[in-house]
Design a protein around this motif. Structure first.
Motif, PDB file in Angstrom:
ATOM      1  N   LYS A  44      -2.034   0.177  -8.168  1.00 54.07           N
ATOM      2  CA  LYS A  44      -2.192   0.877  -6.885  1.00 54.07           C
ATOM      3  C   LYS A  44      -3.073   0.141  -5.872  1.00 54.07           C
ATOM      4  CE  LYS A  44      -1.450   5.611  -8.578  1.00 54.07           C
ATOM      5  NZ  LYS A  44      -2.041   6.975  -8.691  1.00 54.07           N
ATOM      6  N   ILE A  45      -3.847  -0.830  -6.329  1.00 52.45           N
ATOM      7  CA  ILE A  45      -4.766  -1.517  -5.416  1.00 52.45           C
ATOM      8  C   ILE A  45      -4.061  -2.171  -4.226  1.00 52.45           C
ATOM      9  CG2 ILE A  45      -6.258  -3.566  -5.217  1.00 52.45           C
ATOM     10  CD1 ILE A  45      -7.586  -2.767  -7.811  1.00 52.45           C
ATOM     11  N   PRO A  46      -2.938  -2.884  -4.431  1.00 50.40           N
ATOM     12  CA  PRO A  46      -2.301  -3.537  -3.267  1.00 50.40           C
ATOM     13  C   PRO A  46      -1.901  -2.569  -2.155  1.00 50.40           C
ATOM     14  CG  PRO A  46      -1.438  -4.440  -5.317  1.00 50.40           C
ATOM     15  CD  PRO A  46      -2.250  -3.241  -5.692  1.00 50.40           C
ATOM     16  N   GLN A  47      -1.525  -1.336  -2.517  1.00 52.58           N
ATOM     17  CA  GLN A  47      -1.115  -0.364  -1.507  1.00 52.58           C
ATOM     18  C   GLN A  47      -2.311   0.352  -0.872  1.00 52.58           C
ATOM     19  OE1 GLN A  47       0.435  -0.211  -4.772  1.00 52.58           O
ATOM     20  NE2 GLN A  47       1.910  -1.684  -3.936  1.00 52.58           N
ATOM     21  N   THR A  48      -3.334   0.629  -1.675  1.00 52.89           N
ATOM     22  CA  THR A  48      -4.457   1.433  -1.179  1.00 52.89           C
ATOM     23  C   THR A  48      -5.573   0.602  -0.560  1.00 52.89           C
ATOM     24  OG1 THR A  48      -5.413   1.419  -3.408  1.00 52.89           O
ATOM     25  CG2 THR A  48      -4.026   3.300  -2.819  1.00 52.89           C
ATOM     26  N   LYS A  49      -5.700  -0.647  -1.007  1.00 53.55           N
ATOM     27  CA  LYS A  49      -6.712  -1.574  -0.463  1.00 53.55           C
ATOM     28  C   LYS A  49      -8.116  -0.949  -0.381  1.00 53.55           C
ATOM     29  CE  LYS A  49      -3.496  -4.360   2.273  1.00 53.55           C
ATOM     30  NZ  LYS A  49      -2.266  -3.820   1.679  1.00 53.55           N
ATOM     31  N   PRO A  50      -8.667  -0.525  -1.504  1.00 54.44           N
ATOM     32  CA  PRO A  50     -10.004   0.098  -1.476  1.00 54.44           C
ATOM     33  C   PRO A  50     -11.113  -0.922  -1.233  1.00 54.44           C
ATOM     34  CG  PRO A  50      -9.268  -0.174  -3.734  1.00 54.44           C
ATOM     35  CD  PRO A  50      -8.103  -0.561  -2.863  1.00 54.44           C
ATOM     36  N   ASP A  51     -12.207  -0.425  -0.697  1.00 51.90           N
ATOM     37  CA  ASP A  51     -13.404  -1.258  -0.545  1.00 51.90           C
ATOM     38  C   ASP A  51     -14.300  -1.129  -1.776  1.00 51.90           C
ATOM     39  OD1 ASP A  51     -12.963  -2.099   2.265  1.00 51.90           O
ATOM     40  OD2 ASP A  51     -13.190   0.052   2.669  1.00 51.90           O
ATOM     41  N   ILE A  52     -14.336   0.094  -2.327  1.00 55.08           N
ATOM     42  CA  ILE A  52     -15.179   0.374  -3.496  1.00 55.08           C
ATOM     43  C   ILE A  52     -14.374   1.160  -4.524  1.00 55.08           C
ATOM     44  CG2 ILE A  52     -17.258   1.543  -4.354  1.00 55.08           C
ATOM     45  CD1 ILE A  52     -18.528   1.156  -1.631  1.00 55.08           C
ATOM     46  N   ILE A  53     -14.531   0.792  -5.785  1.00 51.16           N
ATOM     47  CA  ILE A  53     -13.905   1.550  -6.875  1.00 51.16           C
ATOM     48  C   ILE A  53     -14.991   2.228  -7.690  1.00 51.16           C
ATOM     49  CG2 ILE A  53     -12.553   1.386  -9.006  1.00 51.16           C
ATOM     50  CD1 ILE A  53     -11.234  -1.138  -7.774  1.00 51.16           C
ATOM     51  N   LEU A  54     -14.861   3.548  -7.873  1.00 52.31           N
ATOM     52  CA  LEU A  54     -15.720   4.287  -8.795  1.00 52.31           C
ATOM     53  C   LEU A  54     -15.001   4.298 -10.136  1.00 52.31           C
ATOM     54  CD1 LEU A  54     -16.853   7.313  -6.576  1.00 52.31           C
ATOM     55  CD2 LEU A  54     -18.282   5.433  -7.398  1.00 52.31           C
TER      56      LEU A  54
END
Length: 218
Positions: A44-54
Motif C-alpha cells: 500500500k505504500i506506493p499508493q498512500t505515500k506516507p510520511d510516518i508509519i506507526l
C-alpha cells in the motif's frame, strides 16, 4: 501547512480504529492508510505515500522488525515509529539500529503521541519516557558489567601468597605479626603489601581493605 501523512500497521483492527479515533482532528496530521501486517503495508505504500508509519512489532506474515527493514531499504525517506507494548531493551536497540526513528508504548496518551509524531516529522528521534528509562538502565548495567570484568582481571593477578597476606591484614595484623606467623621477613611482607596496592589500584591499606570487603576477598 501541508499535513503529515500517517500510516498505521497493526494486526488488531480494534487497536487501529483506536489510533484513528485518537488522531482524528489532530491538526497537521492525516491517516492515509492502515494494514494488518508488513506485506500489506509494503503493497500500500506506493499508493498512500506516507510520511510516518506507526508500526506494531508482533504481526503475522511479516512482523514489524522485518517490515521496518524493508521500508528503510525501499523507502528510506519514510520515518518509522514503533508503537508496541514491548519494552525489552534488546528489541528497542535492534529497531533503532535498523532505522526506526521513534519507539513508543501502546499506553501512550493522545498528547504524547501527537508530540512524538511532530518531533519525528521534523527529523528528530523520539523515545517514550519509559523506553528512555529502560535504555538508561541498560547502559548502567553495561557499565556495571564492564567494571566487574575489570575488577575480575585485577583480582586474577593476585597470587595465593598475596591473598594470604591480604586476609591477615584484614584480621588487623601488622607487618611484623604477619612476618612472624608466615616465617618470612618483614621486608617481604611489605613488598607483598605494595604489590597488592598496585595490582588492585588502591592507594593505602584502608582502601585496600575496603576493596577486599566489597569484592568478598576476605
Amino acid at each position: 501547512m501541508e499535513e503529515i501523512k500517517i500510516f498505521v500497521v497493526d494486526d488488531h483492527p480494534i487497536f487501529i480504529n483506536g489510533i484513528v479515533s485518537l488522531l482524528k482532528g489532530a491538526e497537521g496530521f492525516k491517516i492515509v492508510g492502515t494494514a494488518g501486517n508488513g506485506i500489506e503495508l509494503l503493497e500500500k505504500i506506493p499508493q498512500t505515500k506516507p510520511d510516518i508509519i506507526l508500526m506494531d512489532i508482533n504481526m503475522p506474515l511479516m512482523d514489524g522488525i522485518e517490515a521496518t527493514k524493508k521500508v528503510k531499504e525501499k523507502f528510506p525517506d519514510i520515518k518509522v515509529i514503533m508503537l508496541t507494548m514491548h519494552n525489552e531493551l534488546r528489541l528497542i536497540k535492534e529497531l533503532l539500529e535498523i532505522g526506526a526513528r521513534g519507539y513508543v508504548l501502546k499506553n501512550i496518551s493522545r498528547d504524547d503521541l501527537i508530540n512524538a509524531l511532530d518531533i519525528v516529522s521534523k527529523g528528530r528521534p523520539y523515545l517514550d519516557p519509559n523506553v528512555q528509562e529502560k535504555m538508561i538502565e541498560g547502559i548502567s548495567n553495561i557499565d556495571e558489567q564492564k567494571e566487574d570484568l575489570e575488577d575480575a582481571k585485577l583480582i586474577e593477578n593476585i597470587t595465593s601468597r598475596e591473598m594470604e597476606i591480604l586476609q591477615l591484614i584484614a584480621l588487623g595484623l601488622t607487618s611484623q605479626d604477619i612476618s612472624n606467623r608466615l616465617f618470612i621477613s618483614k621486608n617481604t611482607v611489605e613488598t607483598h603489601r605494595k604489590n597488592l596496592l598496585g595490582k588492585l589500584n588502591v592507594k593505602n591499606t584502608a582502601a585496600l581493605l575496603k576493596y577486599a570487603y566489597k569484592h568478598k576477598l576476605v
